[in-house]
Write a protein that holds these residues in place. Sequence first.
Motif, PDB file in Angstrom:
ATOM      1  N   ARG A 199       0.833  -1.208   0.000  1.00 50.76           N
ATOM      2  CA  ARG A 199       0.000   0.000   0.000  1.00 50.76           C
ATOM      3  C   ARG A 199       0.868   1.259   0.000  1.00 50.76           C
ATOM      4  O   ARG A 199       0.539   2.250  -0.637  1.00 50.76           O
ATOM      5  CB  ARG A 199      -0.929   0.009   1.213  1.00 50.76           C
ATOM      6  N   VAL A 200       1.998   1.210   0.705  1.00 55.21           N
ATOM      7  CA  VAL A 200       2.932   2.340   0.696  1.00 55.21           C
ATOM      8  C   VAL A 200       3.470   2.540  -0.723  1.00 55.21           C
ATOM      9  O   VAL A 200       3.543   3.672  -1.220  1.00 55.21           O
ATOM     10  CB  VAL A 200       4.094   2.120   1.695  1.00 55.21           C
ATOM     11  N   ILE A 201       3.833   1.450  -1.363  1.00 50.92           N
ATOM     12  CA  ILE A 201       4.367   1.535  -2.731  1.00 50.92           C
ATOM     13  C   ILE A 201       3.336   2.169  -3.659  1.00 50.92           C
ATOM     14  O   ILE A 201       3.637   3.123  -4.383  1.00 50.92           O
ATOM     15  CB  ILE A 201       4.780   0.138  -3.245  1.00 50.92           C
ATOM     16  N   ARG A 202       2.103   1.646  -3.627  1.00 48.36           N
ATOM     17  CA  ARG A 202       1.079   2.183  -4.533  1.00 48.36           C
ATOM     18  C   ARG A 202       0.769   3.639  -4.229  1.00 48.36           C
ATOM     19  O   ARG A 202       0.664   4.462  -5.139  1.00 48.36           O
ATOM     20  CB  ARG A 202      -0.198   1.341  -4.470  1.00 48.36           C
ATOM     21  N   LEU A 203       0.661   3.975  -2.958  1.00 47.42           N
ATOM     22  CA  LEU A 203       0.363   5.359  -2.586  1.00 47.42           C
ATOM     23  C   LEU A 203       1.475   6.296  -3.055  1.00 47.42           C
ATOM     24  O   LEU A 203       1.213   7.362  -3.612  1.00 47.42           O
ATOM     25  CB  LEU A 203       0.151   5.480  -1.074  1.00 47.42           C
ATOM     26  N   SER A 204       2.705   5.897  -2.878  1.00 48.30           N
ATOM     27  CA  SER A 204       3.813   6.763  -3.296  1.00 48.30           C
ATOM     28  C   SER A 204       3.858   6.908  -4.818  1.00 48.30           C
ATOM     29  O   SER A 204       4.124   7.991  -5.337  1.00 48.30           O
ATOM     30  CB  SER A 204       5.139   6.248  -2.761  1.00 48.30           C
ATOM     31  N   VAL A 205       3.574   5.825  -5.534  1.00 48.84           N
ATOM     32  CA  VAL A 205       3.529   5.902  -6.999  1.00 48.84           C
ATOM     33  C   VAL A 205       2.418   6.846  -7.430  1.00 48.84           C
ATOM     34  O   VAL A 205       2.618   7.738  -8.251  1.00 48.84           O
ATOM     35  CB  VAL A 205       3.326   4.497  -7.630  1.00 48.84           C
ATOM     36  N   GLN A 206       1.237   6.680  -6.848  1.00 48.36           N
ATOM     37  CA  GLN A 206       0.101   7.493  -7.254  1.00 48.36           C
ATOM     38  C   GLN A 206       0.267   8.964  -6.878  1.00 48.36           C
ATOM     39  O   GLN A 206      -0.217   9.840  -7.587  1.00 48.36           O
ATOM     40  CB  GLN A 206      -1.199   6.918  -6.689  1.00 48.36           C
ATOM     41  N   GLU A 207       0.947   9.242  -5.797  1.00 51.17           N
ATOM     42  CA  GLU A 207       1.223  10.626  -5.419  1.00 51.17           C
ATOM     43  C   GLU A 207       2.169  11.302  -6.416  1.00 51.17           C
ATOM     44  O   GLU A 207       2.046  12.497  -6.661  1.00 51.17           O
ATOM     45  CB  GLU A 207       1.908  10.685  -4.047  1.00 51.17           C
ATOM     46  N   ASN A 208       3.113  10.542  -6.937  1.00 48.45           N
ATOM     47  CA  ASN A 208       4.178  11.127  -7.744  1.00 48.45           C
ATOM     48  C   ASN A 208       3.980  11.025  -9.250  1.00 48.45           C
ATOM     49  O   ASN A 208       4.734  11.626 -10.004  1.00 48.45           O
ATOM     50  CB  ASN A 208       5.517  10.487  -7.355  1.00 48.45           C
ATOM     51  N   ILE A 209       2.986  10.286  -9.679  1.00 48.01           N
ATOM     52  CA  ILE A 209       2.755  10.146 -11.117  1.00 48.01           C
ATOM     53  C   ILE A 209       1.960  11.363 -11.598  1.00 48.01           C
ATOM     54  O   ILE A 209       1.113  11.877 -10.854  1.00 48.01           O
ATOM     55  CB  ILE A 209       2.034   8.809 -11.422  1.00 48.01           C
TER      56      ILE A 209
END
Length: 158
Positions: free
Chosen positions: A97-107
Amino acid sequence: MKLLLSLVTAFIFFFQTDIEALRNSYAKANLSNANTEAFINLAEKQSGSDAVTNGYKAAAQIMEAKITKKNRKALVKTGATSLESIIKSNPNTIELRVIRLSVQENIPKIVGYRGSIKDDKAFLMSNYSKQNATLKSYVKKFVMQSKSFTDAERATIK
């Protein structure tokens, strides 16, 4: 002095587990294109097939679109599809969930891969206390720098 520093760095990396190396590299990946490339290379070399390792590999695919000129859309689509599949199979794994959240924040918003930010944020807030010390530290570092969390929410992460 440089030799000593090189030896210490090599020693640390030699005894560091693969997942710790991925975590550390991922945390620095957005700071520069060189760090992004280093993370991608590290993720590609991983032989593990556990969900978290595969999550980092999917994130590396998405991040590759940032530094390449060709097939950007395909890289993001493939990586995002893979990450979503991994999370669907392992919905209670906080690190995914951390990985997905960080990806979605930065894309970039134009890509449209931002649909799980609220869900992942709520998941992190409600499951943080159930994690081991290593994961708590990792999640806390992420939350403290994340733009999705308010100061009040950050204060609840201890």
